[in-house]
Design a protein around this motif. Structure first.
Motif, PDB file in Angstrom:
ATOM      1  N   GLY A 160       0.801  -1.225   0.000  1.00  0.00           N
ATOM      2  CA  GLY A 160       0.000   0.000   0.000  1.00  0.00           C
ATOM      3  C   GLY A 160       0.829   1.268   0.000  1.00  0.00           C
ATOM      4  N   VAL A 161       2.096   1.131  -0.386  1.00  0.00           N
ATOM      5  CA  VAL A 161       3.015   2.281  -0.405  1.00  0.00           C
ATOM      6  C   VAL A 161       3.282   2.654  -1.863  1.00  0.00           C
ATOM      7  N   LYS A 162       3.450   3.947  -2.122  1.00  0.00           N
ATOM      8  CA  LYS A 162       3.738   4.382  -3.494  1.00  0.00           C
ATOM      9  C   LYS A 162       5.154   3.973  -3.880  1.00  0.00           C
ATOM     10  N   ALA A 163       5.294   3.474  -5.106  1.00  0.00           N
ATOM     11  CA  ALA A 163       6.583   2.933  -5.548  1.00  0.00           C
ATOM     12  C   ALA A 163       7.225   3.848  -6.577  1.00  0.00           C
ATOM     13  N   GLY A 164       8.521   4.080  -6.392  1.00  0.00           N
ATOM     14  CA  GLY A 164       9.240   4.954  -7.316  1.00  0.00           C
ATOM     15  C   GLY A 164      10.514   4.317  -7.830  1.00  0.00           C
ATOM     16  N   ILE A 165      10.928   4.810  -9.009  1.00  0.00           N
ATOM     17  CA  ILE A 165      12.213   4.402  -9.562  1.00  0.00           C
ATOM     18  C   ILE A 165      13.058   5.660  -9.704  1.00  0.00           C
ATOM     19  N   ALA A 166      14.333   5.560  -9.351  1.00  0.00           N
ATOM     20  CA  ALA A 166      15.232   6.715  -9.445  1.00  0.00           C
ATOM     21  C   ALA A 166      16.233   6.488 -10.564  1.00  0.00           C
TER      22      ALA A 166
ATOM     23  N   SER B  81      19.846   5.616 -18.702  1.00  0.00           N
ATOM     24  CA  SER B  81      18.911   5.868 -19.804  1.00  0.00           C
ATOM     25  C   SER B  81      17.482   5.674 -19.327  1.00  0.00           C
ATOM     26  N   LEU B  82      16.554   6.373 -19.982  1.00  0.00           N
ATOM     27  CA  LEU B  82      15.162   6.176 -19.568  1.00  0.00           C
ATOM     28  C   LEU B  82      14.533   4.940 -20.192  1.00  0.00           C
ATOM     29  N   ASP B  83      15.329   4.170 -20.945  1.00  0.00           N
ATOM     30  CA  ASP B  83      14.829   2.883 -21.460  1.00  0.00           C
ATOM     31  C   ASP B  83      14.361   1.970 -20.326  1.00  0.00           C
ATOM     32  N   VAL B  84      14.938   2.158 -19.171  1.00  0.00           N
ATOM     33  CA  VAL B  84      14.587   1.311 -18.031  1.00  0.00           C
ATOM     34  C   VAL B  84      13.090   1.416 -17.691  1.00  0.00           C
ATOM     35  N   LEU B  85      12.470   2.495 -18.155  1.00  0.00           N
ATOM     36  CA  LEU B  85      11.041   2.695 -17.871  1.00  0.00           C
ATOM     37  C   LEU B  85      10.134   1.867 -18.785  1.00  0.00           C
ATOM     38  N   ASP B  86      10.701   1.351 -19.885  1.00  0.00           N
ATOM     39  CA  ASP B  86       9.878   0.756 -20.948  1.00  0.00           C
ATOM     40  C   ASP B  86       8.827  -0.231 -20.456  1.00  0.00           C
ATOM     41  N   TYR B  87       9.217  -1.120 -19.561  1.00  0.00           N
ATOM     42  CA  TYR B  87       8.288  -2.198 -19.191  1.00  0.00           C
ATOM     43  C   TYR B  87       7.825  -2.113 -17.738  1.00  0.00           C
ATOM     44  N   ILE B  88       8.068  -0.976 -17.096  1.00  0.00           N
ATOM     45  CA  ILE B  88       7.647  -0.891 -15.694  1.00  0.00           C
ATOM     46  C   ILE B  88       6.733   0.295 -15.415  1.00  0.00           C
ATOM     47  N   ILE B  89       6.397   1.065 -16.447  1.00  0.00           N
ATOM     48  CA  ILE B  89       5.662   2.308 -16.176  1.00  0.00           C
ATOM     49  C   ILE B  89       4.326   2.047 -15.483  1.00  0.00           C
ATOM     50  N   ASP B  90       3.713   0.905 -15.763  1.00  0.00           N
ATOM     51  CA  ASP B  90       2.439   0.588 -15.118  1.00  0.00           C
ATOM     52  C   ASP B  90       2.591   0.258 -13.635  1.00  0.00           C
ATOM     53  N   SER B  91       3.810   0.038 -13.202  1.00  0.00           N
ATOM     54  CA  SER B  91       4.046  -0.304 -11.791  1.00  0.00           C
ATOM     55  C   SER B  91       4.579   0.888 -10.999  1.00  0.00           C
ATOM     56  N   LEU B  92       4.580   2.057 -11.625  1.00  0.00           N
ATOM     57  CA  LEU B  92       5.219   3.213 -10.986  1.00  0.00           C
ATOM     58  C   LEU B  92       4.220   4.273 -10.519  1.00  0.00           C
TER      59      LEU B  92
ATOM     60  N   ILE C  62       5.952   7.036  -8.941  1.00  0.00           N
ATOM     61  CA  ILE C  62       6.921   8.142  -8.917  1.00  0.00           C
ATOM     62  C   ILE C  62       8.077   7.801  -9.856  1.00  0.00           C
ATOM     63  N   ILE C  63       8.511   8.782 -10.620  1.00  0.00           N
ATOM     64  CA  ILE C  63       9.793   8.672 -11.322  1.00  0.00           C
ATOM     65  C   ILE C  63      10.658   9.805 -10.782  1.00  0.00           C
ATOM     66  N   LEU C  64      11.801   9.424 -10.202  1.00  0.00           N
ATOM     67  CA  LEU C  64      12.692  10.415  -9.598  1.00  0.00           C
ATOM     68  C   LEU C  64      13.914  10.568 -10.493  1.00  0.00           C
ATOM     69  N   VAL C  65      14.111  11.764 -11.001  1.00  0.00           N
ATOM     70  CA  VAL C  65      15.283  12.042 -11.838  1.00  0.00           C
ATOM     71  C   VAL C  65      16.366  12.635 -10.948  1.00  0.00           C
ATOM     72  N   MET C  66      17.495  11.919 -10.866  1.00  0.00           N
ATOM     73  CA  MET C  66      18.634  12.438 -10.109  1.00  0.00           C
ATOM     74  C   MET C  66      19.354  13.463 -10.983  1.00  0.00           C
TER      75      MET C  66
ATOM     76  N   ASP D 254      -1.143   8.612 -13.474  1.00  0.00           N
ATOM     77  CA  ASP D 254      -0.881   9.707 -12.555  1.00  0.00           C
ATOM     78  C   ASP D 254       0.429   9.433 -11.819  1.00  0.00           C
ATOM     79  N   ILE D 255       1.528   9.807 -12.457  1.00  0.00           N
ATOM     80  CA  ILE D 255       2.859   9.507 -11.906  1.00  0.00           C
ATOM     81  C   ILE D 255       3.537  10.818 -11.514  1.00  0.00           C
ATOM     82  N   ILE D 256       4.038  10.857 -10.299  1.00  0.00           N
ATOM     83  CA  ILE D 256       4.773  12.038  -9.834  1.00  0.00           C
ATOM     84  C   ILE D 256       6.140  12.064 -10.527  1.00  0.00           C
ATOM     85  N   LEU D 257       6.495  13.189 -11.120  1.00  0.00           N
ATOM     86  CA  LEU D 257       7.823  13.350 -11.736  1.00  0.00           C
ATOM     87  C   LEU D 257       8.650  14.261 -10.828  1.00  0.00           C
TER      88      LEU D 257
END
Ligand code: DX5
Ligand code: ZN
Length: 236
Positions: free
Chosen positions: A109-115, A121-132, A134-138, A170-173
């Motif tokens: 029940g916690v919001k999940a993010g990838i950093a 590369s943002l290719d890492v988002l290709d197959y996980i966007i439905d599970s995100l 938050i996307i955190l850009v360092m 609805d993903i937090i950037l």
């Protein structure tokens, strides 16, 4: 009017008085509390563990935005959720099965993010966007506060903005590193909806935190108001 979410990083707070610092940024208008967890292995610095997070939880009602810079990350996910993380962000190279890690976070029940590190590369988002959630850009290399914003990350933010919009989700950037009143404008213009700031918030004294936070906010509309940070509804 809704504002950009501001998530002050307590990495720049007075570690000898963290409870008071968290109360001060809460009162100063922070939307979330950004907690940078470093293990001296994934990054060359050691900071805060679950015990400290648990101790800070009673000091505020604001969501705990926990950024794990630890590897391997999987064995520690439950401990940080038990400690009080409301949003939990991991790095994709911190474990062997990123999709599974994200599912494990959302299952609680916690919001999940990838950093994404500056060179990732943002290719890492290709197959996980439905599970995100938050996307955190360092926008600095992870490990330390007070570094300078890396301008090449603005293009990455704009690209991710397009991907989020195309996904309809609805993903937090969120942008993390070197955010100050000048780079905050650039980040918002590129499509950010949340800004982490350590040194820009904790400069001065508790009396100046509200001014520092206000200086990071723009006049742009943002659907990601703090009230909308509700628990994740698990789908699949
Ligand atoms: C760096 C951390 C950031 C950092 C931000 O590894 O993830 O959150 O503390 O600090 P400033 O805003 O000072 O760059
Ligand atoms: Zn961070």
């Amino acid at each position: 009017m809704l504002n950009t979410l501001i998530s002050p990083s307590i990495l720049s707070a007075d570690f000898a008085d963290l409870g008071a610092e968290v109360r001060a940024i809460d009162k100063a208008g922070a939307d979330m509390i950004h907690i940078d967890v470093m293990d001296g292995h994934y990054v060359p610095n050691i900071t805060i563990g679950p015990g400290v997070i648990k101790a800070l939880k009673p000091h505020t009602q604001k969501p705990f935005d926990v950024h794990l810079m630890i590897a391997p990350v999987d064995p520690m996910i439950d401990a940080f959720i038990d400690a009080g993380a409301d949003l939990l962000t991991i790095h994709p190279d911190a474990g062997p099965h990123v999709h599974r890690s994200l599912q494990a976070i959302r299952a609680r029940g916690v919001k999940a993010g990838i950093a994404l590190n500056p060179a990732t590369s943002l290719d890492v988002l290709d197959y996980i966007i439905d599970s995100l959630d938050i996307i955190l850009v360092m926008s600095v290399n992870p490990g330390f506060g007070g570094q300078s914003f890396i301008p090449s990350q603005l293009g990455k933010i704009a690209e991710i903005r397009k991907r989020i919009d195309a996904s309809g989700r609805d993903i937090i950037l969120e942008i993390d590193g070197g955010v100050n009143p000048v780079t905050a404008v650039q980040c918002r213009e590129a499509g950010a909806t949340a800004l982490v700031a350590g040194s820009a918030v904790f400069k001065g004294s508790g009396q100046t935190y509200a001014e520092n936070i206000a200086a990071l906010r723009g006049r742009h509309n943002n659907k990601h108001s703090a009230e909308n940070i509700s628990p994740v509804k698990q789908t699949a």
